[in-house]
Design an enzyme around this catalytic site. Structure first.
Site, PDB file in Angstrom:
ATOM      1  N   PRO A  21       0.840  -1.199   0.000  1.00 24.85           N
ATOM      2  CA  PRO A  21       0.000   0.000   0.000  1.00 24.85           C
ATOM      3  C   PRO A  21       0.876   1.251   0.000  1.00 24.85           C
ATOM      4  O   PRO A  21       1.752   1.406   0.845  1.00 24.85           O
ATOM      5  CB  PRO A  21      -0.785  -0.107   1.313  1.00 24.85           C
ATOM      6  CG  PRO A  21      -0.677  -1.542   1.723  1.00 24.85           C
ATOM      7  CD  PRO A  21       0.636  -2.025   1.190  1.00 24.85           C
ATOM      8  N   GLU A  22       0.667   2.103  -0.991  1.00 27.09           N
ATOM      9  CA  GLU A  22       1.411   3.359  -1.079  1.00 27.09           C
ATOM     10  C   GLU A  22       0.553   4.471  -0.486  1.00 27.09           C
ATOM     11  O   GLU A  22      -0.598   4.252  -0.122  1.00 27.09           O
ATOM     12  CB  GLU A  22       1.748   3.651  -2.548  1.00 27.09           C
ATOM     13  CG  GLU A  22       2.660   2.623  -3.200  1.00 27.09           C
ATOM     14  CD  GLU A  22       4.120   2.814  -2.809  1.00 27.09           C
ATOM     15  OE1 GLU A  22       4.430   3.759  -2.072  1.00 27.09           O
ATOM     16  OE2 GLU A  22       4.947   1.990  -3.252  1.00 27.09           O
TER      17      GLU A  22
END
Ligand SMILES: [Zn+2]
Length: 271
Positions: A2-3
């Site tokens: 997850p960015e």
């Protein structure tokens, strides 16, 4: 992984569901995350109201009445708001029970996520204290980057991905922003001019902003807070396009290794 856009999308989703709700229970099925989760949370959290949900870098800050929960999604984690009677899934590690029959569940196959409870200023927690400015905030601009880069011989791409310089610019976004600014990823940070840093800061804000508007883009199996999948709809110029023609000039996109990361760039557009 997850960015920042996925974390921001998660924040917006769970904020709607959590704000103003009172915590009824905390269930910990597996305390062995990246750091051990404090079992005392089962006593500390119930009865407290959720005042708001903030984000700092890739940390979610759930502000309660007597302190703040700092949650990180790690490499593979996701937070979902589901009905309280939803069967537990494999890799569901903790649950924050809410009034009105719903709960927040954390699922993380690789267990690099984390959950900390702090009663003081959460921004002074050791995880957060040394972090650079937010990329979408006002403090992050070309002048700031140029100032931090002065005399630095490190290549501009790892410089941009250094969390002490600016938070949340992952590999995809660094590659895309450097393309938009026309900067070669191997150029020394101290050898990039002020005007190009203005374009780079604008490029970072643009690629992250687009990704957030599209609901987070980077994980193909990413699921947002309400359970709907996010899709990779962003028009990428260089990332994972090696060998394909540059969308601006037609030159084949090239790939190179920088540290442990693959970098993608156009040898004609980026100098
Ligand atoms: Zn090109």
């Amino acid at each position: 992984m997850p960015e920042l856009p996925e974390v921001e999308t998660t924040r917006r989703g769970i904020r709607t569901a959590l704000r103003g709700r009172r915590i009824s229970a905390f269930v910990l099925r597996n305390h062995k995350l990246r750091w051990p989760v404090d079992r005392a949370l089962a006593k500390i959290l119930p009865g407290q109201c959720v005042l708001d949900v903030h984000r700092r870098a890739k940390y979610l800050l759930m502000e309660l009445e007597r302190g703040t929960l700092i949650a990180h999604l790690g490499m593979s984690g996701s937070l979902r708001v589901v009905p309280a009677d939803t069967p537990w899934l494999k890799h569901d590690h903790y649950e924050i029970g809410l009034d009105r029959g719903r709960c927040l569940r954390f699922n993380d196959p690789r267990r690099f996520g984390s959950l900390h409870w702090v009663t003081g200023d959460p921004l002074e927690h050791p995880l957060l204290a040394g972090l650079g400015p937010e990329p979408l905030g006002r403090a992050f601009d070309g002048a700031y980057l140029a100032g931090r880069a002065q005399g630095r011989k490190v290549a501009v791409k790892p410089f941009l991905m250094d969390q002490r310089i600016v938070v949340g610019v992952g590999n995809i976004y660094a590659s895309e922003a450097l393309f938009r600014a026309g900067i070669h990823p191997r150029r020394a940070a101290g050898k990039v001019g002020r005007q190009r840093y203005e374009r780079l800061a604008a490029g970072v804000k643009a690629v992250l902003g687009e990704a957030i508007r599209q609901g987070g883009t980077t994980l193909r199996d990413y699921v947002s807070a309400d359970g709907t999948p996010g899709y990779f709809r962003q028009q990428l110029y260089v990332y994972e396009r090696d060998g394909q023609p540059c969308r601006r000039c037609g030159t084949p996109i090239r790939k190179l290794a920088q540290g442990q990361r693959s970098t993608y760039f156009c040898p004609a557009c980026q100098k």
